[in-house]
Motif scaffolding. Structure first.
Motif, PDB file in Angstrom:
ATOM      1  N   TYR A   1       0.839  -1.187   0.000  1.00  0.00           N
ATOM      2  CA  TYR A   1       0.000   0.000   0.000  1.00  0.00           C
ATOM      3  C   TYR A   1       0.882   1.247   0.000  1.00  0.00           C
ATOM      4  O   TYR A   1       2.010   1.221   0.481  1.00  0.00           O
ATOM      5  CB  TYR A   1      -0.908  -0.015   1.226  1.00  0.00           C
ATOM      6  CG  TYR A   1      -1.711  -1.294   1.329  1.00  0.00           C
ATOM      7  CD1 TYR A   1      -2.842  -1.476   0.545  1.00  0.00           C
ATOM      8  CD2 TYR A   1      -1.315  -2.322   2.178  1.00  0.00           C
ATOM      9  CE1 TYR A   1      -3.568  -2.650   0.605  1.00  0.00           C
ATOM     10  CE2 TYR A   1      -2.025  -3.502   2.250  1.00  0.00           C
ATOM     11  CZ  TYR A   1      -3.157  -3.665   1.463  1.00  0.00           C
ATOM     12  OH  TYR A   1      -3.860  -4.827   1.523  1.00  0.00           O
ATOM     13  N   SER A   2       0.335   2.318  -0.501  1.00  0.00           N
ATOM     14  CA  SER A   2       1.130   3.547  -0.610  1.00  0.00           C
ATOM     15  C   SER A   2       1.662   3.986   0.745  1.00  0.00           C
ATOM     16  O   SER A   2       2.764   4.522   0.847  1.00  0.00           O
ATOM     17  CB  SER A   2       0.259   4.668  -1.181  1.00  0.00           C
ATOM     18  OG  SER A   2      -0.252   4.312  -2.416  1.00  0.00           O
ATOM     19  N   LEU A   3       0.890   3.773   1.809  1.00  0.00           N
ATOM     20  CA  LEU A   3       1.293   4.245   3.132  1.00  0.00           C
ATOM     21  C   LEU A   3       2.175   3.247   3.871  1.00  0.00           C
ATOM     22  O   LEU A   3       2.729   3.577   4.916  1.00  0.00           O
ATOM     23  CB  LEU A   3       0.046   4.539   3.974  1.00  0.00           C
ATOM     24  CG  LEU A   3      -0.919   5.600   3.427  1.00  0.00           C
ATOM     25  CD1 LEU A   3      -2.106   5.772   4.367  1.00  0.00           C
ATOM     26  CD2 LEU A   3      -0.215   6.939   3.258  1.00  0.00           C
ATOM     27  N   SER A   4       2.320   2.020   3.341  1.00  0.00           N
ATOM     28  CA  SER A   4       3.118   1.004   4.031  1.00  0.00           C
ATOM     29  C   SER A   4       4.561   1.467   4.197  1.00  0.00           C
ATOM     30  O   SER A   4       5.209   1.866   3.231  1.00  0.00           O
ATOM     31  CB  SER A   4       3.108  -0.302   3.247  1.00  0.00           C
ATOM     32  OG  SER A   4       1.822  -0.830   3.182  1.00  0.00           O
ATOM     33  N   GLY A   5       5.032   1.407   5.417  1.00  0.00           N
ATOM     34  CA  GLY A   5       6.410   1.787   5.706  1.00  0.00           C
ATOM     35  C   GLY A   5       6.647   3.287   5.703  1.00  0.00           C
ATOM     36  O   GLY A   5       7.773   3.751   5.917  1.00  0.00           O
TER      37      GLY A   5
END
Length: 520
Positions: free
Chosen positions: A310-314
């Motif tokens: 996902y774009s927000l992962s990490g």
């Protein structure tokens, strides 16, 4: 004549202090554990012989270094008990036993003094309850930190030499081996399990299936643990089962953080270091099969199916503890939604109190941020770009040269002070005051030097990223929904200040704060 009668004051009962002891040894070697037992016995005797003390507990850490307090469960438990009002006073052997990090030492002392709890450092004869100043403690803990770093460097050098000449002893051999007289020897029973794991994987079984079968057969893993798919995966990738060994797969940086060695440090491979359990041919077949299965699942190198899906992962960091946030599904009985939660909070809410934030609120904050940037591009970003371009590198280089001269002068002053104090000419209090001033000045100069270096080295990068951002915004219109590609292009990471406030760290170096408007 007046008659005066003296009324004796009530005698105050001497208060009894609930005294706790903190002890630590830095390694799990036998000699050090003996030292721990000695420390325990020593302080138990002191407390039992002192009528003003009552024993409030013994807290200790074994087999770990003292460089970071977060890694010491015994110390953290003691601090927790202090906050819960179970302890009045703490006894410990020396400053280096409590902390070898100046920041941690002062933080602990101040935190306990706020609770009206003193610490007695026996070696240095310092009682924090009676100190007029924490200056001496600051200096001594600085020395302890320096000593710790020196010991660490010496240990690293020693270990590296043993890597190079092949004499390094693996103290904790992997499952399938045991350490006998400093040599890795095959454990017959465990060795059979290792062979079985490799054979079953080559026959087509998956790692989770192999782990489940071993658990059903009640075969214990390393130190009696259950088997998991990740355990099997680790075994299948471990080159030690071929008889070879690669040293320095990980390394510790200057801040005592552990990292995988991805080429930052040398590695040392020793062929035929010990008896093999599986052949090199089978091992290579397994590696190829692992690689092919990873690609099939989209989880191989350069794929993102399971990593950063996902774009927000990490990208989301906790402002309280620094950990990354994890994506989770939430259900409240009526509604279900996606939320992000601090991984440390998920493990232990006592270590981090940061609660979850909703995915849609983060994305809405990003949309608001982008629209503000588009609206204020000319008045804010263009002016920032012009100011960055005006930074004169030559001027910064001259500043660095002057700073280095000043640092050399301070170093000479320190040497003179050292000679004066060792020769007995200088009073200790003056030495402490002068040393503190020098240290403070050094810290400021180093900060200034780093700022100038960043101005020189990082300026070009910031300009490039800022020009890139302006170029992206030039082509953009106000947005009404979250765009993955746009987020990926301009945001480095998000820091969660609290459940209502996010700091967006842009790739161009800007940090922009945005309030979340959603319900939490």
């Amino acid at each position: 004549m007046k008659k005066i009668t003296k009324i004796e004051a009530n005698q105050k009962e001497e208060s009894i202090l609930r005294a706790a002891v903190y002890a630590r040894v830095s390694t799990d070697e036998e000699a050090q554990l003996v030292s721990l037992k000695t420390q325990k016995a020593h302080y138990e005797k002191i407390i039992s012989e002192n009528e003003s003390y009552t024993f409030a507990g013994l807290y200790f850490d074994e087999g770990i270094t003292g460089t970071k307090k977060e890694c010491r469960d015994g110390l953290l438990k003691m601090l927790k008990d202090c906050e819960n009002g179970k302890i009045d006073f703490i006894l410990t052997k020396s400053i280096s036993r409590l902390a070898r990090n100046t920041t941690d030492c002062l933080e602990i002392v101040r935190r306990l003094l706020d609770l009206n709890i003193g610490i007695y450092f026996e070696k240095e004869n310092i009682d924090t309850r009676t100190m007029e100043s924490e200056l001496i403690l600051s200096i001594l803990s600085s020395l302890a930190e320096s000593e710790s770093r020196s010991i660490s460097e010496n240990n690293k050098w020693s270990i590296r030499k043993r890597f190079q000449n092949g004499t390094f002893i693996i103290s904790s051999p992997p499952y399938g081996y045991e350490n006998i007289d400093g040599k890795m020897v095959v454990n017959e029973e465990e060795g059979k399990i290792i062979k079985e794991i490799f054979e079953e994987y080559l026959s087509g079984k998956g790692t989770h299936k192999i782990a489940d079968d071993l658990n059903k057969r009640k075969i214990n893993g390393q130190k009696g643990a259950s088997w998991h798919g990740s355990t099997i995966n680790g075994i299948l990738k471990n080159e030690k089962y071929t008889g070879d060994v690669i040293y320095q797969k990980t390394y510790t940086d200057e801040n005592y953080n552990r990292h995988k060695n991805k080429g930052e440090e040398d590695q040392y491979k020793i062929i035929d270091n010990h008896e093999a359990i599986v052949s090199r041919e089978d091992f290579e077949k397994v590696q190829e099969l692992l690689r092919l299965r990873a690609i099939a699942k989209g989880n191989g190198e350069n794929t993102k199916r399971y990593q950063n899906r996902y774009s927000l992962s990490g990208k989301i960091k906790c402002g309280e503890c620094g950990s990354s946030f994890k994506r989770r599904h939430h259900y409240n009985g009526k509604d279900k939604y996606i939320a992000w939660t601090c991984s440390e909070h998920l493990k232990d809410i006592n270590k981090c109190s940061m609660k979850f934030i909703k995915d849609k609120d983060i994305k809405l904050a990003f949309v608001t941020l982008v629209n503000k940037l588009i609206f204020g591009k000319d008045s804010i970003l263009m002016q920032l770009l012009e100011s960055l371009k005006r930074v004169d590198s030559k001027e910064e280089v001259e500043k660095i040269n002057k700073i280095e001269e000043s640092l050399e002068n301070l170093n000479e002053r320190k040497e003179v002070l050292g000679k004066l104090i060792t020769s007995g000419v200088l009073d200790a209090s003056i030495y402490a005051k002068e040393s503190s001033e020098i240290s403070s000045e050094e810290r400021n100069l180093h900060k200034e030097k780093e700022r100038s270096k960043k101005a020189i080295l990082g300026n070009d990068e910031e300009i490039r990223e800022l020009e890139k951002l302006i170029g992206i915004l030039d082509k953009s219109k106000m947005i009404d929904h979250f765009e993955d590609d746009l987020f990926e292009e301009i945001i480095d990471h998000i820091q969660v200040v609290n459940r209502e406030t996010l700091d967006f760290h842009l790739k161009c170096g800007l940090v922009l704060r945005e309030e979340m408007k959603g319900d939490v």
